[in-house]
Design a protein around this motif. Structure first.
Motif, short mmCIF file in Angstrom:
data_model
loop_
_atom_site.label_atom_id
_atom_site.label_comp_id
_atom_site.label_asym_id
_atom_site.label_seq_id
_atom_site.Cartn_x
_atom_site.Cartn_y
_atom_site.Cartn_z
N HIS A 421 0.83 -1.16 0.07
CA HIS A 421 0.18 0.00 0.04
C HIS A 421 1.00 1.12 -0.14
O HIS A 421 1.90 1.46 0.74
CB HIS A 421 -0.84 -0.02 1.29
CG HIS A 421 -2.00 1.03 1.19
ND1 HIS A 421 -3.19 0.91 0.40
CD2 HIS A 421 -2.16 1.95 2.00
CE1 HIS A 421 -3.73 2.05 0.58
NE2 HIS A 421 -3.19 2.74 1.40
N PRO A 422 0.72 2.30 -0.82
CA PRO A 422 1.24 3.44 -0.78
C PRO A 422 1.41 4.00 0.69
O PRO A 422 0.34 4.28 1.25
CB PRO A 422 0.56 4.53 -1.63
CG PRO A 422 -0.45 3.49 -2.70
CD PRO A 422 -0.71 2.45 -1.61
N GLY A 423 2.40 4.45 0.88
CA GLY A 423 2.74 5.26 2.31
C GLY A 423 3.34 4.33 3.36
O GLY A 423 3.65 4.71 4.58
N ILE A 424 3.29 2.92 3.05
CA ILE A 424 3.85 2.14 4.11
C ILE A 424 5.21 1.38 3.49
O ILE A 424 5.15 0.82 2.58
CB ILE A 424 2.82 0.88 4.27
CG1 ILE A 424 1.47 1.26 4.43
CG2 ILE A 424 3.40 -0.05 5.24
CD1 ILE A 424 1.35 2.22 5.88
N LEU A 425 6.03 1.70 4.35
CA LEU A 425 7.63 1.26 3.99
C LEU A 425 7.52 -0.36 4.56
O LEU A 425 8.02 -0.97 3.93
CB LEU A 425 8.43 1.80 4.91
CG LEU A 425 9.94 1.65 5.05
CD1 LEU A 425 10.54 1.90 3.53
CD2 LEU A 425 10.77 2.54 5.84
N ALA A 443 -1.59 -4.77 13.59
CA ALA A 443 -0.69 -4.46 12.41
C ALA A 443 0.30 -3.51 13.07
O ALA A 443 -0.19 -2.02 13.57
CB ALA A 443 -1.41 -4.01 11.23
N VAL A 444 1.42 -3.42 13.03
CA VAL A 444 2.57 -2.38 13.43
C VAL A 444 3.12 -1.88 12.09
O VAL A 444 3.69 -2.54 11.29
CB VAL A 444 3.62 -2.91 14.50
CG1 VAL A 444 4.70 -1.85 14.91
CG2 VAL A 444 2.88 -3.57 15.53
N LEU A 445 2.92 -0.54 11.69
CA LEU A 445 3.30 -0.34 10.46
C LEU A 445 4.47 0.87 10.62
O LEU A 445 4.73 1.62 11.69
CB LEU A 445 2.19 0.81 9.93
CG LEU A 445 1.07 -0.02 9.92
CD1 LEU A 445 -0.28 1.11 9.32
CD2 LEU A 445 1.06 -1.04 9.02
N ALA A 451 5.64 10.20 7.32
CA ALA A 451 4.57 10.78 6.93
C ALA A 451 3.35 9.83 7.50
O ALA A 451 3.33 8.57 7.24
CB ALA A 451 4.16 11.16 5.57
N ALA A 452 2.19 10.33 8.06
CA ALA A 452 1.19 9.53 8.63
C ALA A 452 0.34 9.08 7.60
O ALA A 452 0.02 9.62 6.42
CB ALA A 452 0.09 10.20 9.59
N PRO A 453 0.31 7.50 7.47
CA PRO A 453 -0.40 6.92 6.40
C PRO A 453 -1.93 7.05 6.61
O PRO A 453 -2.33 7.45 7.66
CB PRO A 453 -0.16 5.61 6.38
CG PRO A 453 0.24 5.41 7.89
CD PRO A 453 0.92 6.59 8.42
N ASP A 454 -2.43 7.05 5.39
CA ASP A 454 -4.17 7.09 5.29
C ASP A 454 -4.53 5.91 5.84
O ASP A 454 -4.81 4.86 4.85
CB ASP A 454 -4.41 7.45 3.85
CG ASP A 454 -6.02 7.67 3.83
OD1 ASP A 454 -6.17 8.20 2.92
OD2 ASP A 454 -6.75 7.33 4.73
#
Length: 499
Positions: A421-425, A443-445, A451-454
């Motif tokens: 997913h975009p924004g998740i490393l 889930a640990v992200l 940047a804060a993910p959506d």
């Protein structure tokens, strides 16, 4: 040669007029009626080119007709492949292709999505509705009520059940007639089931618990089932006075305890409550016994083996343990690194051997060789200890499998969706305790560029790709995942922090 599984579970009841299924909302089906209709499904499928050994995949809501198709597959020698009703189209595509299913039976609402998927591999599609012109049921009921049972041996495959791993794609566990039959025999003996028993059945039947444990045990004993579409607390309490036994996951029992009407008086006629598919908290054991006077009987099994151990019917039902090996089943604990035996009471990886243990994974000989030892012991991946008195205690899992509400959740599968997913490393999914479901995914992200993910968009993406029970119950954002010197994510540290 006959057909041991069909002859023992089904065939001997062909002229039995006693009730087999007591249905939601009233009404009942006798053994004779059930088997006559099952034979019609067998005749219908055989008349359309299915042959012994062909796989029949089925993803439908729980119904008497769905159970009839199981009986029809056993009678005609087809390999039965039940699939979770929550599986998405993406997930179903893999199961149909990997299994080589010749027929897919689905709910009418899924036909448009699943027909193109099935046709890519040459599988036919039928939709199952209880009635209606042109439905599978209506057309099958035009076939003869007698079908010549196909000869099969104990080593012939009866079913596939798909189970995932922490890496790679789902694996099709191949279960033979002997696997299913031996386990039913052991459970009827251990749990003292007889023809006088009435089992309250609120479990799904795409899962080994609801199908190969609950249904096969009832068939073996010649008893009856109150066959509910699912677990509805009010309906369960209403039908409970008709029952003598109940099988459930911990969630069933915690929800019953939340109702003040669930009392000792309401359960005085019950013979046994059985729990499995997820760990039962000691607190639930205590509350249940205090409220009803009944001690829940907890047991332990898995997709590849059905049931392995059980607390005793007569004797100590020890909270925190899964009891003793079933008749014919051997258990042992080995060191995870060396494979050497560990002393009684010490922790290692649990291994089991017996007639219940599957024959291997479909088209995965390397994976089969990894998990089945040459001497026949199956490496469960569960960490356990065996006391001097033989009681088995499951203390954790070598692999990071999560069991939520009785369903297996494999972190890698969820992590793959999150990581894409975009924004998740990167992500790590762990199981955390939950009083209702036993445990639930968290889930640990790590976000890209801090940047804060959506999270709303992320939840939508997860919902589109994964069955509901695999969805994380919570999302936690961290700067970095904890790792050891080899770079492996330390999920133990995450469980300590967020559990």
């Amino acid at each position: 040669m006959a057909n041991p599984l069909y002859d023992t579970l089904f065939g001997r009841h062909a002229d039995n007029e006693s009730a087999f299924l007591k249905l939601s909302g009233g009404g009942a089906l006798s053994y004779r009626e059930f088997l006559a209709r099952s034979a019609q499904f067998a005749a219908f499928f055989s008349g359309r080119g299915l042959a012994p050994g062909d796989r029949v995949a089925i993803q439908v809501a729980k119904s008497p007709e769905a159970l009839m198709i199981y009986a029809a597959c056993v009678q005609a020698g087809f390999v039965f492949l039940p699939l979770n009703t929550a599986y998405t189209t993406t997930e179903m595509a893999y199961f149909i292709e990997n299994s080589g299913a010749k027929l897919l039976v689905c709910d009418p609402a899924r036909e448009a999505d699943l027909t193109p998927v099935a046709h890519k591999t040459g599988a036919r599609v039928e939709t199952l509705a209880p009635d209606g012109f042109g439905s599978l049921t209506a057309r099958a009921m035009m076939a003869p009520e007698r079908f010549a049972t196909v000869d099969r041996g104990e080593d012939d495959l009866a079913a596939f059940l798909y189970t995932s791993g922490t890496t790679g794609r789902s694996k099709g566990a191949m279960l033979t007639q002997r696997n299913l039959l031996s386990n039913a025999e052991a459970l009827v003996s251990t749990w003292r089931f007889t023809a006088d028993d009435v089992l309250l059945h609120a479990l799904p039947i795409f899962h080994s618990h609801g199908l190969f444990v609950a249904c096969n045990v009832t068939l073996m004993a010649g008893g009856a089932m109150i066959f509910l579409p699912g677990f509805d607390r009010a309906e369960v309490l209403e039908r409970l006075p008709e029952a003598t036994a109940m099988m459930g996951v911990p969630t069933f029992y915690t929800r019953l305890l939340d109702d003040p009407g669930f009392t000792g008086d309401a359960t005085r006629h019950m013979r046994v409550f059985i729990s499995g598919s997820a760990p039962l908290l000691a607190e639930t054991h205590r509350r249940f016994e205090d409220r009803t006077g009944h001690r829940i009987l907890e047991r332990y099994g898995m997709t590849e083996t059905n049931m392995n151990t059980s607390n005793p019917y007569d004797g100590e039902r020890r909270a925190g343990t899964v009891g003793l090996p079933l008749p014919g089943v051997e258990v042992r604990v080995r060191d995870a690194e060396t494979g050497e035996p560990v002393p009684d009471g010490e922790i290692g990886v649990l291994e089991v051997r017996g007639p219940n243990v599957f024959t291997g994974y479909w088209q995965m000989p390397e994976k089969t060789a990894e998990e089945l030892r040459p001497d026949g012991f199956f490496i469960t991946g569960d960490l356990a200890q065996i006391g001097a008195d033989g009681y088995v205690t499951i203390v954790g899992r070598e692999k990071d499998l999560i069991i939520s509400g009785g369903y297996n959740v494999y972190p890698r599968e969820v992590e793959d969706v999150l990581d894409g997913h975009p924004g998740i490393l990167e992500s790590a999914v762990i199981g955390v305790p939950d009083a209702d479901f036993g445990e639930t995914p968290l889930a640990v992200l790590v976000a890209e560029d801090g940047a804060a993910p959506d999270l709303d968009a992320l939840r939508s993406a997860v919902a589109a790709e994964l069955a509901r029970y695999k969805h994380p119950s919570r999302y936690e954002i961290v700067d970095a995942l904890p790792r050891n010197t080899m770079g492996k994510v330390q999920k133990t540290a995450l469980r300590e922090r967020f559990g």
